[in-house]
Structures are given as structure tokens and as C-alpha cells.
Enzyme design. Sequence first.
Site, PDB file in Angstrom:
ATOM      1  N   LYS A  82      42.535  57.348   3.229  1.00 16.84           N
ATOM      2  CA  LYS A  82      41.724  58.555   3.275  1.00 16.84           C
ATOM      3  C   LYS A  82      42.047  59.432   4.487  1.00 16.84           C
ATOM      4  CE  LYS A  82      37.660  57.297   4.054  1.00 16.84           C
ATOM      5  NZ  LYS A  82      37.193  57.790   5.350  1.00 16.84           N
ATOM      6  N   THR A  83      42.055  58.812   5.655  1.00 13.38           N
ATOM      7  CA  THR A  83      42.322  59.576   6.867  1.00 13.38           C
ATOM      8  C   THR A  83      43.714  60.190   6.819  1.00 13.38           C
ATOM      9  OG1 THR A  83      41.030  57.877   7.968  1.00 13.38           O
ATOM     10  CG2 THR A  83      42.113  59.492   9.365  1.00 13.38           C
ATOM     11  N   ASP A  95      34.977  64.782   5.566  1.00  6.81           N
ATOM     12  CA  ASP A  95      35.260  63.363   5.401  1.00  6.81           C
ATOM     13  C   ASP A  95      33.963  62.644   5.034  1.00  6.81           C
ATOM     14  OD1 ASP A  95      36.637  61.010   5.503  1.00  6.81           O
ATOM     15  OD2 ASP A  95      36.448  60.775   7.672  1.00  6.81           O
ATOM     16  N   GLU A  96      34.056  61.499   4.399  1.00  8.02           N
ATOM     17  CA  GLU A  96      32.868  60.690   4.064  1.00  8.02           C
ATOM     18  C   GLU A  96      31.804  61.555   3.383  1.00  8.02           C
ATOM     19  OE1 GLU A  96      33.191  57.636   4.424  1.00  8.02           O
ATOM     20  OE2 GLU A  96      34.160  57.097   6.307  1.00  8.02           O
ATOM     21  N   GLN A 101      31.038  53.656  -1.355  1.00  5.89           N
ATOM     22  CA  GLN A 101      30.837  53.372   0.067  1.00  5.89           C
ATOM     23  C   GLN A 101      29.694  54.190   0.660  1.00  5.89           C
ATOM     24  OE1 GLN A 101      34.422  52.490   2.540  1.00  5.89           O
ATOM     25  NE2 GLN A 101      35.512  53.336   0.799  1.00  5.89           N
ATOM     26  N   ARG A 160      36.964  45.579   4.345  1.00  5.88           N
ATOM     27  CA  ARG A 160      37.559  45.748   5.676  1.00  5.88           C
ATOM     28  C   ARG A 160      38.720  44.791   5.893  1.00  5.88           C
ATOM     29  NH1 ARG A 160      36.823  50.156   5.857  1.00  5.88           N
ATOM     30  NH2 ARG A 160      36.044  49.811   3.763  1.00  5.88           N
TER      31      ARG A 160
END
Length: 655
Positions: free
Chosen positions: A18-19, A204-205, A235, A587
Site C-alpha cells: 500500500k505505502t 491512506d487508511e 482492516q 503482520r
Amino acid sequence: MRYCDGPLLVLAGAGSGKTRVIAAKIAHLVDRGVDPAQIIAITFTNKAAREMRERAQTLLARQDRADAVSKLVICTFHAFGLMLLRREAKAAGLHPGFSILDPGDLEGIVAELVATADRARARAAQWRISAWKNALVSPAAALAQAASDDEQVAARAYAHYDDTLAAYRAVDFDDLIVRPLALLDADAEVAGRWQDRCAHVLVDEYQDTNPAQYRLLRALVGARTPFTAVGDDDQAIYGWRGATLDNLAQLPRDYPQLKVVKLEQNYRSTVRILRSANALIGNNRKLYAKKLWSDLGHGEPIRVAPMGDDETEAQRVVDRIAGMKFERRAAYGDFAILYRGNHQAQAFETALRARGIAYEISGGQSIFERSEIKDIVAYLRLIANDDDDPAFLRAVAAPRRGVGRTTLARLADVAAQRHESLFAATFSPEVAQAVPARQRDSLVEFCGLVNDLRYRAEREPAGRLLDELLARSGYEAWLVDTLDKRDAQARTKSVREFTDWLARKGEADARNLVELTQMVALVTMLDGRDSDRVDAVRLSTIHAAKGLEFPHVFVVGLEEGILPHREAVAADDVEEERRLMYVALTRARQSLHLSWCRTRRRAGERVAGQPSRFIGELAQEDLRYADAPRTAEEATAEKAAGAARLASLRAMLSQ
DNA sequence: TAGAGATTAGTTTTT
DNA sequence: CTAATCTCTA
């Protein structure tokens, strides 16, 4: 991804990069000739913002556009709101040096408004008020819709709450979103100016935005500006803070020309980990169907271990980490221990310390919660804004300067009568009457120091002013005298660390003391200079671990009532808890270890626990159950064996 | 005003 | 059963 001219929604599964995608898009926009100062990237946490800036920097350097990085606006929603309010202070009806109150101050204010000494009650009311603000509910509307007695009380406090803040020329965290929104809605000229400033907005998010944040985004983007929203409905774990998946569902309706891109390849975890994560999240209703896959191989089974109690759990997890470190030639930094609530960290801290293993706690109490840092920040807030009474009360008492409760009570009476701040009241003729000369001299001297530093705050470097503050207020000397040697040393060190950091920050970003003060309120931890360097086991809440990855992950305390949390089960909101579990699992890169405790110490009593329902929802063929030792002798024997093995490994290593 | 002892509360995540 | 907060006394 190269679609730049309209609204775009990227549904990015866990570990799908994503980043990287956002950073690439930023670099691409710059490459296409977009002015970097007009690219606004908004993240949820400071850490995410920092990371994104670093990624963008790498990519831009490759394009020979390293110069663009410093112009990019990459920050949190709150930092963006702060920037807007600072620039538009006048239009927003704010004093340029307005304070941002910390939650402790606010708790005190709310406690007074609801007339309670009960902290839990005050906090509940404070929480209600914050929820109303984030849902854009006015005090009047809150009063009308408040059902229970507690809500009525909170709603009545809400009506006076904003007035109290206004009297201090202060705002709270929520105001950093709500007030810019109100300003953009009310003032077309200001709105136009900010919309022109945005050539492209990235968020983002996105799944974690609340209604106020969504509205702010819309006010900023207007009809013309293209934007990129990146998120993952699986998420979404901030529902308790007012975030709502409606924002994700609403997007296609608000922007019919919205393009949707799905990223389903996971570059992080093994097949087994993903299969279990997919199986788990399959139990939730879905907004957008999505199935993560990986080509990183099958991997090892997920270990599930029941433990005798929480202390044993901590010990065995730490033993296992120590063992794995040697067996796999791993570094401590490759391990993370994840848990639901901060208090669960304690047992692991103790166990790690007993073994002499370095660890780092994220999401725990930051240095900004230490009293000596709060003292310094109080001085800074007072320098920026002398109407900030909470800051006045804190600063005036540190160091002690012969001004006690009685004097302050008299000063407060005068201030209330004159309808002005404690600071202003100090110079009034009434105080000359009410307060003995000695105390009054102390107060005047204190205020004089603040005035002097304020006068110079915009012209002189922050570092020099901070040094002078520590010396002239007598704060540093007070620390050294009052406390016993060791404590004083630690505190002096953390004060120094903090002021040095501030000074560096001021120099790097060319900020004056007032700007730094406002920024500090939004920062929870000092920029991780050593956190990257130190090889340490990571202890973290699952919330704080979002966006991170580790080769080896231990998810602990997986019991009914903890994950899923009791309150969530009672409120029938297990889906968010399941997403939280999903975040925890995803994670992990190589190995994943789950554990739960048969009994757990709570308030000095042993309480029996059941394994979390989520363990049963995983892909059972990928799990391997390990049984805990049954008897005390077995436990002792195992401990001894573990210690012996560790000792022999240590010996081998030291050769 | 500061330090020592008593008392009482602890139950979820954070910008 | 801690740990943090409060209260009382010097």
C-alpha cells in the site's frame, strides 16, 4: 495506477504494498509535472507519514527530483487541520498561538463541567463529547437526542465545553478536523483558496476515516480535484473512534466516475498464514470481495499454545524468542509480541527484562506523558498563549516558587471576577489587594519571564530560548535539588533529550517556538532515531502495529473477553474484533505463534479463561497445537531445560 | 510545601 | 495484588 485525472479507490489487501503504491503515485504525479507543493497526502499516524515521505524521497531521488520532497505535504489529518487553522487563524476566529489541550487538561475541564470527582465519569463524558463532535452533532442536537441520564449530563457539559475552550483560546484534537471543516463550509473564499492549493489529494487508511474527516476531504477536494483513496475494509479497526465503513461504501455514490482497483497479491506472508487469515475474515460480511494470495511458499504451521497463566505465557514466549533467535540466526528486531490492551505488556516486559533482552514498546506511554515533559510543554503553551489557564497552573508550580494553593485560589477568584485569564489577572489591582507582596512578586516575575520569551519567540532560534527557559525558570536546578540523584538524572536527561529534539526540529523545518509548541501536541513519540538502530523485540498493541510487519509474530492473550473484547461482544460488534485479529495475523512474514491462558491474574484473583473463538475460525489444517505442561514439576523442569539450552547456546555464541 | 503513609481503584484500542 | 492517587503531618 497511472490514472491521475479523476477519483480513484485502491482496495489494498494486507501486505499488498500500500505505502509503495501511494509513494509511486506521488512520484508519478511529480514526474508528470504536478507542482509538489500541491500534492497533499494524508495519513492516519505520524509514523505512516514519516514512512511515506521516506519512500517518496527514494523514488523521487531516482527521478532526479529530490528537491520536490520537502515541498510535498505529507501529514496526518490532524496535522493538516492544524496547518490550515494556523494559516487561516483569523478567518477561523482563533488567536495565532492557540493551544491544543492535552487529554489530561480536558478531563479536568469536563470533570468540572459535570461537577464530579469521579474520574471514570468525567472520562465517559469526555468520550461522549468527542464522539458527538466527530459525528458532527451540535450541543443542541446532542441535548435533544441524549437518552440516558449520563448522556444528558454529558450533553449539558458539551454546551459549555466549547465556551471554556474558547476562554482559554484553545482547541482539542477533534477541533483540528471539525473547525477547518466548518471554516471551509462557511467561507467560500477560503475554500476556493485551499481547493486551488490541491492538485491531487491522496488518503491512506481510508477505511479508518470518520464522518468529519470524510466531510473535510470532500470540502477540500471539491468537484474538480482528483484524488486517490487507499484502504482495506478488512482492516477497519477504529470504529470506536467514530470511523465508519459507510465512507467506503459511500464513495462510489458520491463520485460516480470513481475507478476501483484491487490489490490482492500479498508480498509479505506465507501461504499458510494467509490461508488462515482469509478463513478468519471470511466470517465477516464483506463490502468488497477480495482474496489475498501469495507465492512465497507454504511456510511452517501456525503454532497454537495454551498456557497455564499469564506469567507462564510471558516466560514461555520470551524463552521461545531467545531460542528462535539462535536457531534461526534472527535478530531480536525480527520479533513482535502483539496484544489487545496496553496493560498486557507488563508481564512481557518483566520477562524480557529478567532475561536481559532489549525491547521496545510502541503505543505505550510516550515521553510526552512524563511529568517533566508536560511541565516544559506547559511553559511553551503559556508562551504561545497566555490565556491557557491549564498551562499556567502547571507551569507556575514547577518549580515551586512560593505560590501555593491559597494564592492560586485567590488569583482564580480575581480572574473570574474580571473575566480574564490567570496570567492577565496577575497584573490587576485586585491581586495587589488579595495577595501578599511576596507571592505577588513571584507571580509577576514568573509572568515576566513568559512575556520576555514570548516577545522573542518569533525572532530567535528555539534552541536558545529553550536553554534560557530551563535556566531562568529554575526548572533544571529544581529537578536536580528536589529529587534524589538517580531520578533527577533520568529526568534531566529526558528534558534535555526533548529540548534538543525540539531545537533540531525547529532548525530543520524553520519553525519558531510557537509553531513547535502546537506541533508537539500532535506528536506521540520522538522521531524514531534509535528505534531503527536498536535491535529490540517489539511489544505493541495490535492497533499500533497496523502497517508494520515482522518475520516472527506472537499474538498473545487470545481469550474470549480479551480478543474479542468483552465490551465488543456485549455491544454485538465482534466483526471489528475479528478484523483486529486479522490485522494481527497479517503482520507476520514467516512464523506465527498464538497463545492463550487457562487462568489469568486479574485484580489479584485468578480468573479462568476460554480460548478465543477466532482460533477455531482459522484454517485448522495449518495449525499445530502445543500443550502446556500440566503440573508444576513439569513446568519447573521445562524452565530448567530452557535455561540450560539458552546457556549452552550463549556459550556457543561467545566462542 | 513536601514527603510519607493510607486508600482505593483497576475492565480496550489513539490523533 | 499492585500502582497510583490522596491526605495528613512535619
